[in-house]
Write an enzyme that holds these catalytic residues in place. Structure first.
Site, PDB file in Angstrom:
ATOM      1  N   HIS A   1     -23.034  24.312  67.684  1.00  0.00           N
ATOM      2  CA  HIS A   1     -22.138  23.151  67.681  1.00  0.00           C
ATOM      3  C   HIS A   1     -22.914  21.944  67.197  1.00  0.00           C
ATOM      4  O   HIS A   1     -24.149  21.982  67.102  1.00  0.00           O
ATOM      5  CB  HIS A   1     -21.557  22.912  69.082  1.00  0.00           C
ATOM      6  CG  HIS A   1     -22.514  23.237  70.195  1.00  0.00           C
ATOM      7  ND1 HIS A   1     -23.662  22.536  70.404  1.00  0.00           N
ATOM      8  CD2 HIS A   1     -22.511  24.229  71.132  1.00  0.00           C
ATOM      9  CE1 HIS A   1     -24.312  23.057  71.435  1.00  0.00           C
ATOM     10  NE2 HIS A   1     -23.654  24.106  71.891  1.00  0.00           N
TER      11      HIS A   1
ATOM     12  N   HIS B   1     -27.841  29.435  69.373  1.00  0.00           N
ATOM     13  CA  HIS B   1     -28.663  29.516  70.593  1.00  0.00           C
ATOM     14  C   HIS B   1     -28.014  30.426  71.618  1.00  0.00           C
ATOM     15  O   HIS B   1     -26.791  30.576  71.667  1.00  0.00           O
ATOM     16  CB  HIS B   1     -28.917  28.130  71.179  1.00  0.00           C
ATOM     17  CG  HIS B   1     -27.681  27.350  71.495  1.00  0.00           C
ATOM     18  ND1 HIS B   1     -26.931  26.742  70.518  1.00  0.00           N
ATOM     19  CD2 HIS B   1     -27.037  27.087  72.673  1.00  0.00           C
ATOM     20  CE1 HIS B   1     -25.902  26.128  71.079  1.00  0.00           C
ATOM     21  NE2 HIS B   1     -25.928  26.335  72.395  1.00  0.00           N
TER      22      HIS B   1
ATOM     23  N   CYS C   1     -29.296  21.284  81.924  1.00  0.00           N
ATOM     24  CA  CYS C   1     -28.895  21.073  80.525  1.00  0.00           C
ATOM     25  C   CYS C   1     -28.160  19.752  80.399  1.00  0.00           C
ATOM     26  O   CYS C   1     -27.133  19.538  81.036  1.00  0.00           O
ATOM     27  CB  CYS C   1     -28.020  22.230  80.044  1.00  0.00           C
ATOM     28  SG  CYS C   1     -27.442  22.020  78.342  1.00  0.00           S
TER      29      CYS C   1
HETATM   30 MN    MN Z   1     -24.363  25.374  73.619  1.00  0.00          MN
END
Ligand code: MN
Length: 151
Positions: free
Chosen positions: A67, A105, A119
């Site tokens: 993304h 990823h 994250c």
């Molecule tokens: Mn992601």
């Protein structure tokens, strides 16, 4: 003028926090993944970011995706490996992982222990893209990547 009330959330047992819900990683069937939970630790209109904790159960994996938005990741529990671009890295607590824009990823836990990581992402962000057949073919040119990815 009243001061803004500080909010604290005490750590509960394991990698959970009082008042923080343990959520599904994604809607079931929305994308391929295995045994991942999501907790939103910080979400504040004054911040343009969300800070989450993800936990991947032993043998589990996140979605292979990419993304425009980026991820800033710190591992805080267990061991595993991740794909970022065309490299597979082994990861352990306190490692930092930057996922640049439009970069494939995926995170995987080892078979023996859960993998937990913080994250940081933009609050407003684009939807992840899943790999199509041509993307997978390109990724699998690299044998190490081919052996790693789960789709
Ligand atoms: Mn992601």
């Amino acid at each position: 003028m009243a001061a803004t009330r500080a909010k604290t959330k005490r750590a509960a047992q394991g990698f959970t926090w009082e008042g923080v819900e343990v959520l599904a990683y994604k809607a079931e069937g929305a994308a391929p993944f295995k045994d991942v939970t999501r907790q939103v630790l910080f979400e504040d209109p004054h911040l343009a970011a969300q800070w989450r904790y993800f936990e991947v159960a032993p043998g589990g994996h996140t979605t292979l995706e990419r993304h425009q938005h980026v991820h800033a990741v710190m591992v805080i529990r267990g061991r595993g490996a991740c794909l970022v671009g065309d490299e597979v890295y082994t990861i352990e607590p306190h490692d930092l992982i930057s996922v640049p824009p439009l970069t494939w990823h995926q995170f995987r836990a080892t078979e023996r222990e859960p993998l937990g990581f913080l994250c940081l992402v933009n609050a407003e962000r684009d939807r992840p893209e899943l790999p199509g057949p041509q993307d997978l073919q390109a990724l699998r040119q690299n044998p190490r990547v081919a052996a790693f990815i789960r789709v």
